[in-house]
Design an enzyme around this catalytic site. Structure first.
Site, mmCIF file in Angstrom:
data_model
loop_
_atom_site.group_PDB
_atom_site.id
_atom_site.type_symbol
_atom_site.label_atom_id
_atom_site.label_comp_id
_atom_site.label_asym_id
_atom_site.label_seq_id
_atom_site.Cartn_x
_atom_site.Cartn_y
_atom_site.Cartn_z
ATOM 1 N N HIS A 331 0.810 -1.212 0.000
ATOM 2 C CA HIS A 331 0.000 0.000 0.000
ATOM 3 C C HIS A 331 0.850 1.271 0.000
ATOM 4 C CE1 HIS A 331 -3.377 -2.666 0.982
ATOM 5 N NE2 HIS A 331 -4.142 -1.677 0.625
ATOM 6 N N GLY A 332 2.029 1.222 0.529
ATOM 7 C CA GLY A 332 2.847 2.423 0.535
ATOM 8 C C GLY A 332 4.225 2.197 1.090
#
Length: 494
Positions: A331-332
């Protein structure tokens, strides 16, 4: 090109008109051209990365098929096939790592150097993250694994396979489609179907409602609080955290729903990416309902290959935790996302460890776990756990996240909830009323879906006056939301 932009509202009808005018054999190629144009509207040169991933995984599929046909020694065949898959993963993940994780790796290295009292520091690199790279990379790698496992044939037509990887409705934020679902649909030319087109338009209308009417309004309040988090406390943060849970759900589901509707008009069926996740009774169930395509990808291509649950309890928990740490990192490129993923892994480990003991307590105390009140309690408990983890997802830094958690515990301002306090966080009363109406519609829709209603079919069976009242109410709400629209979808950054 954003779905919620005038550019897309011009682009999509043109693509659709030409798609159904030209001969069937050219339709996939036209969609491929349109998909690359759609992607190049962000940054034209990054289309080369999309083409690179497509070329590598297409070639890997062809090579896997040839090895399967030409090799006769089983051990040698297995070794060659594993080598092809490994090379495909290595090349694709190397590109993903460079663009998404180089600076994150540099930060970790600098932190380690500091612990060792090394003065040398790796400078930050000026790298722009290509939109949607995590989505199309995982979709392409899923194809490689499917061919390796024999779940699907190796696609010989390069243009058809390239369309599978780049199909514009779901290219930049999913759902992450499986080759045996979407690629097989592309083998047959589509013809115009009025009922599918009508259904697709209504699905898109619902997606725009979720994004523009609900998510973008929630965003105003959430950004106000998180943008100056040291000025707020207590129920202000509780309200902001709850609204962020709503925002990210409606934002991401809105994109997935618009993508599904656009694909339906073109004659394709995309998978459902959400199934009322905030009505889950446990965190494990939440992940069967939230971002379903990614959850299934990690389950099938990471968790199960690691050993899944068919091993000792310790290894099972290791596999679970590694899978959710990887999901957080997907996700990041920040430690906040890793903590978010780790929390969800830990939640499920604790649920599994305590399940038998709690079941015994419930039975001993004659607690009816099928009662409505008990189910409501389980839903609330799960939402609180999920919403707590969202703090780390939304916060810019770990220190900010812990500050927000600490300040959320100061609950002396309960009056904030009863003196029109929400209207002091960026939205006026009119927009707050529209948001409340949108939330009322969302809750009603979710409850209907949870009870097994096919909402579109149910709506089509209602009186024409009622149906069109619903349609025009949604359209009016969307139109008066255009002044706060234009925000990117949250998952574009992944």
């Amino acid at each position: 090109m954003l779905f919620n932009s005038m550019q897309f509202l011009i682009f999509f009808p043109i693509v659709l008109m030409i798609y159904y005018i030209i001969p069937g054999k050219w339709r996939n190629f036209w969609l491929l051209v349109a998909s690359y144009y759609f992607y190049m509207c962000w940054n034209a040169k990054y289309a080369l990365l999309l083409l690179f991933s497509t070329g590598i995984t297409y070639t890997s599929g062809i090579l896997l098929e040839r090895v399967k046909q030409n090799m006769h020694e089983s051990e040698k065949e297995a070794a060659y096939k594993k080598g092809i898959v490994a090379l495909s993963f290595l090349l694709n993940l190397a590109v993903l790592f460079y663009f998404k994780y180089t600076n994150f790796a540099a930060d970790i290295a600098n932190w380690a150097f500091g612990l060792l009292h090394v003065t040398w520091k790796i400078p930050a690199f000026d790298i722009v993250l290509p939109v949607g790279i995590s989505f199309y990379t995982f979709q392409a790698l899923g194809y490689t694994m499917d061919v390796y496992r024999g779940d699907i044939y190796a696609e010989k037509n390069f243009f058809r396979y390239a369309l599978f990887v780049s199909f514009f409705p779901q290219l930049v934020a999913g759902p992450i489609e499986r080759s045996k679902h979407l690629l097989k649909q592309m083998a047959k030319p589509k013809s115009m179907d009025y009922h599918m087109a009508r259904e697709g338009l209504l699905i898109m209308l619902w997606g725009f409602f979720l994004k523009l009417v609900i998510a973008d309004r929630c965003s105003v309040l959430v950004d106000t609080v998180y943008g100056n988090y040291e000025a707020y406390y207590g129920f202000q943060f509780i309200a902001a955290n709850v609204l962020f849970a709503v925002q990210i759900y409606c934002d991401f589901m809105g994109y997935s729903v618009i993508a599904k509707g656009a694909a339906r008009i073109l004659g394709f069926q995309l998978m459902d990416n959400f199934a009322q996740p905030y009505l889950a009774h446990s965190v494990k169930e939440f992940w069967r309902r939230w971002h379903i395509s990614l959850s299934q990808w990690f389950r099938d291509y990471l968790y199960i290959p690691l050993g899944g649950s068919r091993c000792s309890r310790g290894r099972k928990y290791r596999n679970l935790l590694l899978t959710f740490l990887a999901s957080g990192l997907w996700h990041g490129a920040d430690i906040t996302f890793v903590i978010w993923g780790g929390l969800h892994g830990l939640y499920q480990i604790v649920e599994d460890l305590t399940k038998n003991r709690l079941d015994a307590i419930y039975k001993k105390r004659d607690i009816d776990t099928n009662s409505f009140s008990w189910k409501c309690f389980q839903i609330l408990k799960t939402f609180v756990l999920v919403d707590f983890a969202w703090i780390f997802f939304r916060a810019d830094t770990v220190s900010a996240a812990f500050t927000i958690v600490k300040r959320s515990l100061h609950l002396s301002n309960i009056g904030f909830l009863f003196n029109n306090g929400l209207c002091q966080l960026g939205l006026d009363e009119q927009n707050m009323m529209i948001l409340m109406f949108g939330l009322f519609v969302l809750i009603g829709y979710s409850l209907m879906k949870e009870r097994g209603y096919q909402v579109l079919q149910w709506l089509s069976g209602q009186h024409i006056v009622f149906r069109y009242a619903i349609y025009w109410t949604a359209i009016v709400c969307i139109l008066i939301s255009l002044d706060i629209s234009g925000q990117e979808f949250i998952y574009f950054q992944f």
